[in-house]
Design a protein around this motif. Structure first.
Motif, mmCIF file in Angstrom:
data_model
loop_
_atom_site.group_PDB
_atom_site.id
_atom_site.type_symbol
_atom_site.label_atom_id
_atom_site.label_comp_id
_atom_site.label_asym_id
_atom_site.label_seq_id
_atom_site.Cartn_x
_atom_site.Cartn_y
_atom_site.Cartn_z
ATOM 1 N N TYR A 218 -4.185 0.698 -2.118
ATOM 2 C CA TYR A 218 -4.054 -0.567 -1.400
ATOM 3 C C TYR A 218 -4.039 -1.715 -2.414
ATOM 4 C CZ TYR A 218 -9.119 -0.929 -2.093
ATOM 5 O OH TYR A 218 -10.377 -0.992 -2.645
ATOM 6 N N SER B 84 0.834 -1.194 0.000
ATOM 7 C CA SER B 84 0.000 0.000 0.000
ATOM 8 C C SER B 84 0.876 1.255 0.000
ATOM 9 C CB SER B 84 -0.953 -0.009 1.208
ATOM 10 O OG SER B 84 -0.295 -0.392 2.405
ATOM 11 N N HIS C 111 -7.890 4.111 -3.033
ATOM 12 C CA HIS C 111 -8.725 4.292 -1.834
ATOM 13 C C HIS C 111 -9.806 5.325 -2.118
ATOM 14 C CE1 HIS C 111 -9.900 4.358 2.332
ATOM 15 N NE2 HIS C 111 -9.481 5.594 2.520
ATOM 16 N N TYR D 60 1.040 5.557 0.968
ATOM 17 C CA TYR D 60 0.519 6.592 1.857
ATOM 18 C C TYR D 60 1.149 7.935 1.523
ATOM 19 C CZ TYR D 60 -0.951 2.451 4.278
ATOM 20 O OH TYR D 60 -1.530 1.235 4.574
ATOM 21 N N PHE E 215 7.767 -0.438 6.358
ATOM 22 C CA PHE E 215 7.595 0.697 5.469
ATOM 23 C C PHE E 215 8.856 0.938 4.657
ATOM 24 C CE2 PHE E 215 3.652 2.790 6.731
ATOM 25 C CZ PHE E 215 3.409 2.307 8.017
ATOM 26 N N ASP F 82 2.149 -5.022 3.556
ATOM 27 C CA ASP F 82 1.207 -5.539 4.544
ATOM 28 C C ASP F 82 0.904 -7.006 4.261
ATOM 29 O OD1 ASP F 82 -0.588 -3.200 2.810
ATOM 30 O OD2 ASP F 82 -1.193 -5.299 2.605
ATOM 31 N N LEU G 94 -4.035 6.975 3.413
ATOM 32 C CA LEU G 94 -3.964 5.883 2.447
ATOM 33 C C LEU G 94 -4.333 6.385 1.056
ATOM 34 C CD1 LEU G 94 -3.709 2.820 1.800
ATOM 35 C CD2 LEU G 94 -6.154 2.632 2.368
ATOM 36 N N TRP H 207 -6.389 6.759 10.108
ATOM 37 C CA TRP H 207 -5.354 7.020 11.103
ATOM 38 C C TRP H 207 -5.853 8.061 12.097
ATOM 39 C CZ3 TRP H 207 0.119 5.621 10.210
ATOM 40 C CH2 TRP H 207 0.307 4.824 9.071
ATOM 41 N N GLY I 169 -3.777 -6.449 6.039
ATOM 42 C CA GLY I 169 -4.374 -5.390 5.232
ATOM 43 C C GLY I 169 -3.747 -4.040 5.494
ATOM 44 N N SER I 170 -4.040 -3.115 4.610
ATOM 45 C CA SER I 170 -3.508 -1.760 4.713
ATOM 46 C C SER I 170 -4.192 -1.007 5.850
ATOM 47 C CB SER I 170 -3.720 -1.033 3.393
ATOM 48 O OG SER I 170 -5.097 -1.034 3.044
ATOM 49 N N PHE I 171 -3.741 0.224 6.082
ATOM 50 C CA PHE I 171 -4.292 1.075 7.137
ATOM 51 C C PHE I 171 -5.134 2.166 6.488
ATOM 52 C CE2 PHE I 171 -1.844 -1.349 9.792
ATOM 53 C CZ PHE I 171 -0.486 -1.113 9.793
ATOM 54 N N ASP I 172 -6.456 2.043 6.595
ATOM 55 C CA ASP I 172 -7.284 2.975 5.832
ATOM 56 C C ASP I 172 -7.662 4.247 6.594
ATOM 57 O OD1 ASP I 172 -10.446 1.068 5.890
ATOM 58 O OD2 ASP I 172 -9.040 1.615 7.487
ATOM 59 N N LEU J 239 4.202 0.492 2.070
ATOM 60 C CA LEU J 239 4.131 -0.430 3.207
ATOM 61 C C LEU J 239 3.842 -1.828 2.677
ATOM 62 C CD1 LEU J 239 3.698 -1.183 6.282
ATOM 63 C CD2 LEU J 239 1.274 -0.681 5.870
ATOM 64 N N LEU K 30 8.174 6.345 8.929
ATOM 65 C CA LEU K 30 7.165 5.598 9.664
ATOM 66 C C LEU K 30 7.686 4.216 10.051
ATOM 67 C CD1 LEU K 30 4.143 6.429 7.333
ATOM 68 C CD2 LEU K 30 4.663 7.484 9.539
ATOM 69 N N TYR L 180 5.086 7.122 1.309
ATOM 70 C CA TYR L 180 5.633 5.891 1.862
ATOM 71 C C TYR L 180 4.895 4.692 1.274
ATOM 72 C CZ TYR L 180 7.561 8.797 5.648
ATOM 73 O OH TYR L 180 8.247 9.749 6.385
#
Lengths: 106, 122
Positions: free
Chosen positions: A49, A34, A55, A36, A98, A91, A46, B112, B107-110, A89, B45, A87
């Motif tokens: 993904y 993903s 998104h 960011y 990251f 997952d 985000l 925050w 899964g991703s972080f949708d 990531l 991060l 960034y």
């Protein structure tokens, strides 16, 4: 742990340009990657993904591609509000990792 | 709307303890993995810890194993990060993040939270 290498670390561009950021993983993560965006003093947001899915609410000038170990984020027709740090990531499995970040500057 | 509100940050001496909280709303809390991600001043991060929707499964980055504990309270829709034996290098803004896939531990972080600053210094 899966290592994630992101490049470049910084990038200069102008409004209207098209830019590409790359992430490589040390082992295959299928499409579990993903992207960011983070602006100074703010939480990350985000963008993409599953490597290529946009998104909700993210402008269509952002796109992602790739699978296995190589991934790209492309921003077309750069807008002023796109200048930020990006960034990736992985997952795919824990520990999540990251990329080091790419600072996109005018 | 999904909202994540962190609290509990502050200044603590090396070796001390702190507990972060993240109050969640706007989604079925028990259905999603919840995570903590940190960012040291001027740095990138770093994923810290995640807890499954049921709370039965947890994971940690190696540097905090044995010192940090993640937990969740479904009656309060809140996730916690108990941080013990804090070190100077734990100084960071800590973000709470929601997993994107209902019923999955991955899964991703949708979404925050706004972040909570933890400063470890004598």
């Amino acid at each position: 742990a899966i290592q994630v290498t992101q490049s470049p670390s910084s990038l200069s561009a102008s409004v209207g340009d098209r830019v590409t950021i790359t992430c490589r993983t040390s082992q295959g993560v299928t499409t579990d990657l993903s992207w960011y965006q983070q602006k100074p003093g703010k939480a990350p947001k985000l963008l993409i993904y599953s490597a290529s899915s946009l998104h909700s609410g993210v402008p269509t000038r952002f796109s992602g591609s790739g699978s296995a170990t190589e991934f790209t984020l492309t921003i077309s027709n750069l807008q002023a509000e796109d200048f930020a740090t990006y960034y990736c990531l992985q997952d795919y499995n824990y520990p999540y990792t990251f990329g080091q970040g790419t600072k996109l500057e005018i | 709307d999904v909202q994540l509100l962190e609290s509990g940050g502050g200044l603590v001496q090396p070796g001390g303890s702190l507990r972060l909280s993240c109050a969640a709303s706007g989604f079925t809390f028990s259905g999603y993995v919840m995570s903590w991600v940190r960012q040291a001043p001027g740095r990138g991060l770093e994923w810290v810890s995640s807890i499954s929707g049921s709370g039965a499964s947890t994971d940690y980055v190696d540097s905090v194993k044995g010192r940090f504990t993640i937990s969740r309270d479904h009656s309060k829709n809140t996730v916690f990060l108990q941080m013990n034996s804090l070190r100077v290098e734990d100084t960071a803004t800590y973000y709470c993040a929601k997993g994107s896939l209902m019923g999955s531990n991955y899964g991703s972080f949708d979404y925050w939270g706004q972040g909570s600053l933890v400063t470890v210094s004598s």
